[in-house]
Motif scaffolding. Structure first.
Motif, PDB file in Angstrom:
ATOM      1  N   THR A 159       0.799  -1.220   0.000  1.00  0.00           N
ATOM      2  CA  THR A 159       0.000   0.000   0.000  1.00  0.00           C
ATOM      3  C   THR A 159       0.833   1.272   0.000  1.00  0.00           C
ATOM      4  OG1 THR A 159      -0.159  -0.147   2.414  1.00  0.00           O
ATOM      5  CG2 THR A 159      -1.952  -1.121   1.133  1.00  0.00           C
ATOM      6  N   THR A 160       2.147   1.145   0.064  1.00  0.00           N
ATOM      7  CA  THR A 160       3.010   2.324   0.051  1.00  0.00           C
ATOM      8  C   THR A 160       4.398   1.910  -0.416  1.00  0.00           C
ATOM      9  OG1 THR A 160       3.784   4.232   1.348  1.00  0.00           O
ATOM     10  CG2 THR A 160       3.762   2.089   2.452  1.00  0.00           C
ATOM     11  N   LYS A 161       5.367   2.804  -0.341  1.00  0.00           N
ATOM     12  CA  LYS A 161       6.748   2.544  -0.746  1.00  0.00           C
ATOM     13  C   LYS A 161       6.836   2.227  -2.237  1.00  0.00           C
ATOM     14  CE  LYS A 161       9.041   2.776   3.253  1.00  0.00           C
ATOM     15  NZ  LYS A 161      10.305   3.471   3.515  1.00  0.00           N
ATOM     16  N   SER A 162       6.074   2.958  -3.046  1.00  0.00           N
ATOM     17  CA  SER A 162       6.125   2.782  -4.485  1.00  0.00           C
ATOM     18  C   SER A 162       5.890   4.122  -5.153  1.00  0.00           C
ATOM     19  CB  SER A 162       5.065   1.774  -4.947  1.00  0.00           C
ATOM     20  OG  SER A 162       5.022   1.713  -6.362  1.00  0.00           O
ATOM     21  N   GLY A 163       6.576   4.358  -6.262  1.00  0.00           N
ATOM     22  CA  GLY A 163       6.408   5.599  -7.007  1.00  0.00           C
ATOM     23  C   GLY A 163       6.697   5.400  -8.474  1.00  0.00           C
ATOM     24  N   PHE A 164       6.518   6.474  -9.251  1.00  0.00           N
ATOM     25  CA  PHE A 164       6.810   6.441 -10.684  1.00  0.00           C
ATOM     26  C   PHE A 164       7.051   7.866 -11.146  1.00  0.00           C
ATOM     27  CE2 PHE A 164       5.381   5.545 -15.215  1.00  0.00           C
ATOM     28  CZ  PHE A 164       6.551   4.874 -15.550  1.00  0.00           C
ATOM     29  N   GLU A 165       8.325   8.169 -11.459  1.00  0.00           N
ATOM     30  CA  GLU A 165       8.708   9.535 -11.818  1.00  0.00           C
ATOM     31  C   GLU A 165       9.671   9.523 -12.995  1.00  0.00           C
ATOM     32  OE1 GLU A 165       9.194  12.053  -7.873  1.00  0.00           O
ATOM     33  OE2 GLU A 165      10.306  10.165  -7.714  1.00  0.00           O
ATOM     34  N   GLY A 166       9.789  10.676 -13.661  1.00  0.00           N
ATOM     35  CA  GLY A 166      10.820  10.877 -14.667  1.00  0.00           C
ATOM     36  C   GLY A 166      10.581  10.188 -15.989  1.00  0.00           C
ATOM     37  N   PHE A 167       9.387   9.707 -16.248  1.00  0.00           N
ATOM     38  CA  PHE A 167       9.078   9.035 -17.503  1.00  0.00           C
ATOM     39  C   PHE A 167       8.824  10.061 -18.612  1.00  0.00           C
ATOM     40  CE2 PHE A 167       5.437   9.295 -14.647  1.00  0.00           C
ATOM     41  CZ  PHE A 167       4.496   9.976 -15.410  1.00  0.00           C
ATOM     42  N   ILE A 168       8.785   9.588 -19.852  1.00  0.00           N
ATOM     43  CA  ILE A 168       8.569  10.472 -21.000  1.00  0.00           C
ATOM     44  C   ILE A 168       7.206  11.146 -20.910  1.00  0.00           C
ATOM     45  CG2 ILE A 168       8.242  10.527 -23.517  1.00  0.00           C
ATOM     46  CD1 ILE A 168      10.261   8.232 -23.681  1.00  0.00           C
ATOM     47  N   ARG A 169       7.200  12.459 -21.158  1.00  0.00           N
ATOM     48  CA  ARG A 169       5.944  13.202 -21.179  1.00  0.00           C
ATOM     49  C   ARG A 169       5.776  13.830 -22.559  1.00  0.00           C
ATOM     50  NH1 ARG A 169       4.040  13.157 -16.104  1.00  0.00           N
ATOM     51  NH2 ARG A 169       2.185  14.213 -16.908  1.00  0.00           N
ATOM     52  N   ASP A 170       4.575  13.674 -23.117  1.00  0.00           N
ATOM     53  CA  ASP A 170       4.257  14.324 -24.384  1.00  0.00           C
ATOM     54  C   ASP A 170       2.810  14.790 -24.336  1.00  0.00           C
ATOM     55  OD1 ASP A 170       2.594  12.090 -25.022  1.00  0.00           O
ATOM     56  OD2 ASP A 170       4.308  11.030 -25.877  1.00  0.00           O
ATOM     57  N   LYS A 171       2.259  15.179 -25.466  1.00  0.00           N
ATOM     58  CA  LYS A 171       0.919  15.770 -25.478  1.00  0.00           C
ATOM     59  C   LYS A 171      -0.176  14.791 -25.064  1.00  0.00           C
ATOM     60  CE  LYS A 171       0.123  14.817 -30.389  1.00  0.00           C
ATOM     61  NZ  LYS A 171      -0.197  15.423 -31.715  1.00  0.00           N
ATOM     62  N   ASN A 172       0.130  13.495 -25.087  1.00  0.00           N
ATOM     63  CA  ASN A 172      -0.862  12.488 -24.688  1.00  0.00           C
ATOM     64  C   ASN A 172      -0.688  12.012 -23.252  1.00  0.00           C
ATOM     65  OD1 ASN A 172      -2.029  12.445 -27.284  1.00  0.00           O
ATOM     66  ND2 ASN A 172      -0.459  11.013 -28.016  1.00  0.00           N
ATOM     67  N   THR A 173       0.250  12.603 -22.539  1.00  0.00           N
ATOM     68  CA  THR A 173       0.537  12.171 -21.172  1.00  0.00           C
ATOM     69  C   THR A 173      -0.276  12.972 -20.175  1.00  0.00           C
ATOM     70  OG1 THR A 173       2.798  11.601 -21.810  1.00  0.00           O
ATOM     71  CG2 THR A 173       2.342  11.802 -19.459  1.00  0.00           C
ATOM     72  N   ILE A 174      -1.082  12.279 -19.387  1.00  0.00           N
ATOM     73  CA  ILE A 174      -1.823  12.936 -18.306  1.00  0.00           C
ATOM     74  C   ILE A 174      -1.486  12.334 -16.949  1.00  0.00           C
ATOM     75  CG2 ILE A 174      -3.753  13.580 -19.816  1.00  0.00           C
ATOM     76  CD1 ILE A 174      -5.334  11.248 -18.625  1.00  0.00           C
ATOM     77  N   LEU A 175      -0.749  11.218 -16.943  1.00  0.00           N
ATOM     78  CA  LEU A 175      -0.398  10.558 -15.689  1.00  0.00           C
ATOM     79  C   LEU A 175       0.518  11.449 -14.862  1.00  0.00           C
ATOM     80  CD1 LEU A 175      -0.557   7.810 -14.096  1.00  0.00           C
ATOM     81  CD2 LEU A 175       1.635   7.244 -15.182  1.00  0.00           C
ATOM     82  N   PRO A 176       0.140  11.767 -13.637  1.00  0.00           N
ATOM     83  CA  PRO A 176       1.021  12.594 -12.796  1.00  0.00           C
ATOM     84  C   PRO A 176       2.181  11.775 -12.234  1.00  0.00           C
ATOM     85  CG  PRO A 176      -0.940  11.975 -11.565  1.00  0.00           C
ATOM     86  CD  PRO A 176      -1.142  11.466 -12.966  1.00  0.00           C
ATOM     87  N   GLU A 177       3.287  12.429 -11.984  1.00  0.00           N
ATOM     88  CA  GLU A 177       4.394  11.765 -11.310  1.00  0.00           C
ATOM     89  C   GLU A 177       4.085  11.654  -9.821  1.00  0.00           C
ATOM     90  OE1 GLU A 177       8.159  13.474 -12.164  1.00  0.00           O
ATOM     91  OE2 GLU A 177       7.938  13.293 -14.334  1.00  0.00           O
ATOM     92  N   THR A 178       4.608  10.583  -9.214  1.00  0.00           N
ATOM     93  CA  THR A 178       4.323  10.381  -7.790  1.00  0.00           C
ATOM     94  C   THR A 178       5.433   9.575  -7.127  1.00  0.00           C
ATOM     95  OG1 THR A 178       2.717   9.466  -6.202  1.00  0.00           O
ATOM     96  CG2 THR A 178       3.014   8.250  -8.242  1.00  0.00           C
ATOM     97  N   ARG A 179       5.632   9.826  -5.860  1.00  0.00           N
ATOM     98  CA  ARG A 179       6.493   9.000  -5.026  1.00  0.00           C
ATOM     99  C   ARG A 179       5.678   8.222  -3.995  1.00  0.00           C
ATOM    100  NH1 ARG A 179      11.773   9.189  -5.147  1.00  0.00           N
ATOM    101  NH2 ARG A 179      11.929   8.444  -2.992  1.00  0.00           N
ATOM    102  N   GLU A 180       4.375   8.256  -4.152  1.00  0.00           N
ATOM    103  CA  GLU A 180       3.504   7.579  -3.187  1.00  0.00           C
ATOM    104  C   GLU A 180       2.321   6.986  -3.942  1.00  0.00           C
ATOM    105  OE1 GLU A 180       2.033   5.708  -0.230  1.00  0.00           O
ATOM    106  OE2 GLU A 180       3.858   6.874   0.107  1.00  0.00           O
ATOM    107  N   ARG A 181       2.350   5.695  -4.109  1.00  0.00           N
ATOM    108  CA  ARG A 181       1.240   4.998  -4.769  1.00  0.00           C
ATOM    109  C   ARG A 181       1.181   3.562  -4.271  1.00  0.00           C
ATOM    110  NH1 ARG A 181       2.949   3.209 -10.961  1.00  0.00           N
ATOM    111  NH2 ARG A 181       4.857   2.072 -10.408  1.00  0.00           N
ATOM    112  N   MET A 182       0.078   2.903  -4.604  1.00  0.00           N
ATOM    113  CA  MET A 182      -0.067   1.488  -4.300  1.00  0.00           C
ATOM    114  C   MET A 182       0.569   0.680  -5.428  1.00  0.00           C
ATOM    115  SD  MET A 182      -3.544  -0.611  -3.323  1.00  0.00           S
ATOM    116  CE  MET A 182      -3.977   0.617  -2.085  1.00  0.00           C
ATOM    117  N   LEU A 183       1.192  -0.441  -5.084  1.00  0.00           N
ATOM    118  CA  LEU A 183       1.791  -1.315  -6.087  1.00  0.00           C
ATOM    119  C   LEU A 183       1.165  -2.700  -5.967  1.00  0.00           C
ATOM    120  CD1 LEU A 183       3.835  -1.948  -8.293  1.00  0.00           C
ATOM    121  CD2 LEU A 183       5.559  -2.351  -6.519  1.00  0.00           C
TER     122      LEU A 183
END
Length: 308
Positions: A159-183
C-alpha cells in the motif's frame, strides 16, 4: 528441424492434454499428503507413415499416454516433487518406445494447502490456495534434459513505498508523477535449471519442491522488503529486475529466470461536484481497484554462460 515429406518440410507431434490426477500418500503417523496435477504430454516420434500413408503402426495412442499417467502415479509409493514425476514420465516415453525421440511433459499443480484447526495442522484436511506451481520437462532419447519450473497467479500488493517519476511526457501524457502509490501485481515466473542430462538430476527427495518454496520466498522478500520499513520501488521494472537478480544470486543451480508482472492499478478516488467541491478527497486511502486496462511488464535474466 522437421522431415522432408513429398517435397515439403514437415513437423509433427502428438500427445494428451488435461490429464488430471490426484495422488494421496499416507504417513505412518496418520498424516495424509495430497497433490493434484494437470498433466499434458507431447511426443516427438518417427510416425510419419501415419500422416502420409494412414499406417498407425508407430503411433503411441493418446489414451495409452493418459493411462500411463495413472500407472506411474500409482508406482510412486513415496511422496515426490512434480518435477520428478514429469522427469519420470518423459524418461518412460523416450526409453520404452523406440520411435519416440523427445517427450515434453507440462504439469500445473493445484494448490491444496494443509488445513489448520485451532492452530493445529489437520491430519487429512486441506484448503485450496491461490498461486499454482508449474513445470515443463523436455527429455530426449539421448538423455539430454531441460527442466523449467515456475509459479502462476502470485498476487502481491503493498500500500506504500512505491512511485513512478521521470518518464517520457508528451501531449498524450496525463499521468502525474508520484512517489507515493499502491503497487499491485500478479507474478508469473519461470526459471530454468542448469541440469542438462537425466544423470545430473539431484536424487534428494522433494529437491525441486524445496527449491520452489525457496524461490517463492526470495521473490516475496525482494518485492516487499523488511517487515517494518519495507523497500521503495521506483517502478515495476526496477522491482522485477531486483527480484530476478535475487533469485539468480541465491540459487546457483538456476541458469535463467523470466518474470511477468502486470501493473494492476488502484486509482486514487477524488469526488467533487459544483455544490460540494469535496465529496471525497484522496489522501492515500480510498482507491478504485481495476485490472482493465493494466500495464504489462516482463523481462528475463540469464547467466552469461546459460544456453537458454
Amino acid at each position: 528441424m522437421g522431415d522432408e515429406v513429398e517435397g515439403f518440410a514437415f513437423e509433427q507431434s502428438h500427445g494428451k492434454s488435461r490429464v488430471r490426477v490426484a495422488r494421496v500418500w499416507k504417513g505412518q503417523d496418520g498424516r495424509h499428503f495430497i497433490v493434484e496435477w494437470n498433466v499434458s504430454i507431447s511426443l516427438l516420434s518417427n510416425c510419419i507413415p501415419a500422416y502420409v500413408h494412414g499406417d498407425n503402426s508407430d503411433i503411441v495412442a493418446t489414451d495409452t499416454m493418459k493411462n500411463t499417467v495413472y500407472v506411474k502415479a500409482k508406482e510412486c509409493s513415496e511422496q515426490l516433487s512434480m518435477e520428478d514425476f514429469a522427469i519420470g514420465l518423459a524418461k518412460h516415453f523416450t526409453s520404452f518406445y523406440q520411435q519416440v525421440t523427445t517427450a515434453i511433459i507440462k504439469i500445473v499443480e493445484k494448490p491444496w494447502e494443509r488445513m489448520y484447526v485451532n492452530d493445529q495442522p489437520h491430519q487429512h484436511g486441506f484448503k485450496l490456495g491461490s498461486e499454482k506451481h508449474t513445470t515443463e520437462v523436455m527429455a530426449k532419447k539421448s538423455g539430454a534434459l531441460r527442466v523449467t519450473s515456475g509459479v502462476e497467479g502470485l498476487a502481491l500488493l503493498k500500500t506504500t513505498k512505491s512511485g513512478f517519476e521521470g518518464f517520457i511526457r508528451d501531449k498524450n501524457t496525463i499521468l502525474p508523477e508520484t512517489r507515493e502509490r499502491m503497487l499491485a501485481t500478479e507474478v508469473t515466473a519461470s526459471w530454468r535449471y542448469a541440469f542438462e542430462s537425466l544423470s545430473s538430476i539431484p536424487t534428494k527427495p522433494l529437491y525441486f519442491t524445496e527449491i520452489y518454496v525457496d524461490v517463492k520466498k526470495v521473490l516475496l522478500e525482494t518485492f516487499f522488503g523488511p517487515p517494518k520499513e519495507g523497500i521503495y520501488s521506483p517502478s515495476v521494472q526496477s522491482t522485477l529486475h531486483q527480484m530476478a537478480k535475487a533469485v539468480l544470486g541465491r540459487f546457483s543451480n538456476i541458469s535463467s529466470i523470466q518474470l511477468k508482472m502486470p501493473n494492476i492499478h488502484f486509482l486514487p478516488v477524488n469526488l467533487s461536484s459544483k455544490e460540494n467541491p469535496v465529496i471525497v478527497k484522496f489522501e492515500d486511502d480510498v482507491y478504485l481497484p481495476t485490472d482493465e486496462p493494466h500495464g504489462t511488464i516482463e523481462a528475463s535474466l540469464s547467466r552469461l554462460m546459460s544456453k537458454m
